[in-house]
Write an enzyme that holds these catalytic residues in place. Structure first.
Site, PDB file in Angstrom:
ATOM      1  N   ASP A   3       0.884  -1.214  -0.036  1.00  0.00           N
ATOM      2  CA  ASP A   3      -0.065  -0.069   0.080  1.00  0.00           C
ATOM      3  C   ASP A   3       1.044   1.294  -0.006  1.00  0.00           C
ATOM      4  O   ASP A   3       1.852   1.366   0.776  1.00  0.00           O
ATOM      5  CB  ASP A   3      -0.855  -0.028   1.225  1.00  0.00           C
ATOM      6  N   ASP A  59      -3.939   2.241  -5.277  1.00  0.00           N
ATOM      7  CA  ASP A  59      -2.588   2.431  -4.450  1.00  0.00           C
ATOM      8  C   ASP A  59      -2.376   1.292  -3.495  1.00  0.00           C
ATOM      9  O   ASP A  59      -1.560   1.262  -2.682  1.00  0.00           O
ATOM     10  CB  ASP A  59      -2.599   3.653  -3.367  1.00  0.00           C
ATOM     11  N   GLU A  60      -2.940  -0.031  -3.826  1.00  0.00           N
ATOM     12  CA  GLU A  60      -3.038  -1.018  -2.909  1.00  0.00           C
ATOM     13  C   GLU A  60      -3.205  -2.238  -3.899  1.00  0.00           C
ATOM     14  O   GLU A  60      -3.899  -2.392  -4.771  1.00  0.00           O
ATOM     15  CB  GLU A  60      -4.321  -0.891  -2.089  1.00  0.00           C
TER      16      GLU A  60
HETATM   17  P1  TTP Z   1      -5.286   5.016   1.615  1.00  0.00           P
HETATM   18  O1  TTP Z   1      -4.412   3.964   1.120  1.00  0.00           O
HETATM   19  O2  TTP Z   1      -6.440   4.680   2.317  1.00  0.00           O
HETATM   20  O3  TTP Z   1      -4.575   6.483   2.215  1.00  0.00           O
HETATM   21  P2  TTP Z   1      -3.362   7.016   1.859  1.00  0.00           P
HETATM   22  O4  TTP Z   1      -2.549   6.129   0.679  1.00  0.00           O
HETATM   23  O5  TTP Z   1      -3.520   8.518   1.675  1.00  0.00           O
HETATM   24  O6  TTP Z   1      -2.689   6.879   3.255  1.00  0.00           O
HETATM   25  P3  TTP Z   1      -1.927   5.525   4.010  1.00  0.00           P
HETATM   26  O7  TTP Z   1      -2.263   4.427   3.117  1.00  0.00           O
HETATM   27  O8  TTP Z   1      -0.334   5.827   4.121  1.00  0.00           O
HETATM   28  O9  TTP Z   1      -2.629   5.665   5.165  1.00  0.00           O
HETATM   29  O10 TTP Z   1      -6.201   5.595   0.380  1.00  0.00           O
HETATM   30  C1  TTP Z   1      -5.491   5.918  -1.067  1.00  0.00           C
HETATM   31  C2  TTP Z   1      -5.969   7.252  -1.702  1.00  0.00           C
HETATM   32  O11 TTP Z   1      -7.370   6.928  -1.762  1.00  0.00           O
HETATM   33  C3  TTP Z   1      -5.652   8.266  -0.778  1.00  0.00           C
HETATM   34  O12 TTP Z   1      -4.346   8.984  -1.078  1.00  0.00           O
HETATM   35  C4  TTP Z   1      -6.650   9.277  -0.957  1.00  0.00           C
HETATM   36  C5  TTP Z   1      -7.821   8.417  -1.627  1.00  0.00           C
HETATM   37  N1  TTP Z   1      -8.770   8.245  -0.662  1.00  0.00           N
HETATM   38  C6  TTP Z   1     -10.054   9.447  -0.763  1.00  0.00           C
HETATM   39  O13 TTP Z   1     -10.130   9.795  -1.710  1.00  0.00           O
HETATM   40  N2  TTP Z   1     -10.871   9.220   0.304  1.00  0.00           N
HETATM   41  C7  TTP Z   1     -10.643   8.391   1.503  1.00  0.00           C
HETATM   42  O14 TTP Z   1     -11.482   8.653   2.401  1.00  0.00           O
HETATM   43  C8  TTP Z   1      -9.652   7.495   1.508  1.00  0.00           C
HETATM   44  C9  TTP Z   1      -9.420   6.749   2.934  1.00  0.00           C
HETATM   45  C10 TTP Z   1      -8.770   7.454   0.308  1.00  0.00           C
HETATM   46 MG    MG Z   2      -2.198   4.102   0.964  1.00  0.00          MG
END
Ligand code: TTP
Ligand code: MG
Length: 406
Positions: A9, A104-105
């Protein structure tokens, strides 16, 4: 078979992409989501911003109040899609067994890959390095024997983390973590669990599955397994057809109704058993027939409600068969049945009526007995005619097309 699964991720994904494009943003509290004077919520917050309590989903106004010097960015999706593509391309270089979960995962099945990289840990280090070098993005990776544990390990290791959970250590790793760390536990489930005095995953793991089932239905059973570090879900390949089917070619073309029905019944049972093993339910049933002259037809029916019961699958298959045969007088060369249009169980719990629940219990018992004594240990009347035709093994009948007769 023991598996090794990686969950990768990207850290603060939207923000990190903005930081690649504008390095001045690095090391600062940055929020992607929009201007703070606008309505809207935080989509992504840099870890520097998170130190002030900012997180995804928080109203932008609140974010500004908590961290007035944060830099707010509108963001643009096309940049993130492009970065995501680069990320996935790097992962695909490491293993073809790649399941992307949004932008992103992703999960990678890396079973047996240690020989190439020295160890799976080394492989993860190499993956992180390439994502950093080629996309400029920080990532976190969890390694474990199943998806759920790998995902939680990645989450816990953030940011720029790498965590490997050894086989056998799953339960003790999960035990001290708050239940909210378990994917799928939102506010609602969390509140019910808290009211039962359950706060950490270890406590959840010790609640009998039957109790969780009485509160949450099938989802309760999944929770029980996950809390115990058990998760059979496979890494699903992209574009891997979300369908399960079984078909067989007869030794001799036939119009024998009892043989056609028995074979269809048997194939339907195999499809149902695999659906249940996958923990999936399907809404669409497809019958396939190939006639003596090789013309092939498919007939499909969509249910109002997803099922994993072979009884339902087979009975629809039989209706489709009767209709097809009434319109075609040729002999049948091949017969098959499949299901598609999957949903995860637990999505429709509230709608389960008692007859569905009884069917579910019955099929669980059937699956258990078959696991212990072999597939043909239980046979429904309909498929008994096969007994005189095909050899039996623990694995079921050996049809004429063995590769498809699993
Ligand atoms: P995540 O992987 O949940 O969050 P992140 O990458 O920003 O942070 P981390 O993984 O380090 O905890 O989500 C990936 C992307 O998806 C995030 O950058 C933005 C988008 N997203 C939204 O648009 N709204 C949301 O509520 C969430 C959780 C994510
Ligand atoms: Mg992320």
């Amino acid at each position: 078979m023991a598996r090794t699964i990686m969950h990768i991720d990207l850290d603060a994904f939207f923000v990190s992409v903005e930081q690649v494009l504008n390095p001045e943003l690095k090391g600062k509290p940055v929020v992607v989501g929009g201007r703070p004077d606008k309505r809207g919520v935080v989509a992504s917050a840099s870890y520097e911003a998170r130190a002030f309590g900012l997180h995804a989903g928080m109203p932008l106004v609140t974010a500004r109040r908590l961290c007035p010097r944060a830099i707010f960015i509108e963001g643009s999706f096309s940049k993130y899609r492009e970065a995501s593509h680069r990320f996935m391309t790097i992962l695909a270089d490491f293993s073809p067994y790649l399941e992307s979960m949004g932008l992103d995962e992703a999960y990678l099945d890396v079973t047996g890959f240690e020989s190439i990289h020295g160890s799976i840990y080394q492989m993860a280090v190499a993956i992180k390095q390439r994502i950093k070098d080629e996309a400029g993005l920080p990532s976190s990776i969890g390694i474990a024997g199943c998806k759920i544990v790998a995902k939680i390990a990645a989450d816990l290791s953030k940011p720029d983390g790498l965590m490997e959970i050894a086989v056998g250590e799953e339960r003790s790793f999960l035990a001290p973590l708050p239940i909210a760390k378990l994917p799928g536990i939102g506010k609602k489930t969390g509140t019910v669990l808290n009211s039962l005095g359950i706060r950490v995953i270890g406590e959840l793991a010790n609640v009998p599955a039957s109790v969780l089932k009485s509160h949450f239905g099938t989802f309760g059973e999944i929770l029980h397994r996950h809390a115990n570090g058990i998760d059979d879900r496979k890494v699903e390949l992209p574009g891997a057809a979300k369908s399960i089917s079984r078909e067989t070619t007869f030794g001799q073309d036939t119009r024998d109704h009892s043989l056609l029905k028995a074979t269809l019944g048997y194939l339907g049972e195999r499809v149902g058993a695999e659906l249940r093993q996958e923990g999936s339910q399907a809404r669409c049933v497809t019958l396939k027939l190939r006639y003596a002259d090789f013309t092939t037809i498919t007939r499909r029916h969509t249910l109002t409600r997803a099922t994993d019961a072979h009884q339902t699958i087979t009975s629809i298959g039989l209706k489709l068969l009767a209709r097809a045969l009434s319109q075609e007088k040729q002999l049948v060369r091949l017969i098959g049945i499949g299901v598609s249009n999957f949903t995860e169980p637990g999505r429709q719990l509230d709608m389960l009526d008692t007859s569905d629940q009884r069917l579910e219990q019955l099929n669980k018992a059937i699956d258990r007995i078959r696991k212990k004594y072999g597939f043909t240990a239980i046979q429904t009347g309909r498929i008994l005619p096969l007994k005189d035709i095909f050899p039996e093994s623990d694995d079921g009948y050996t049809l004429h097309t063995p590769s498809l007769s699993r």
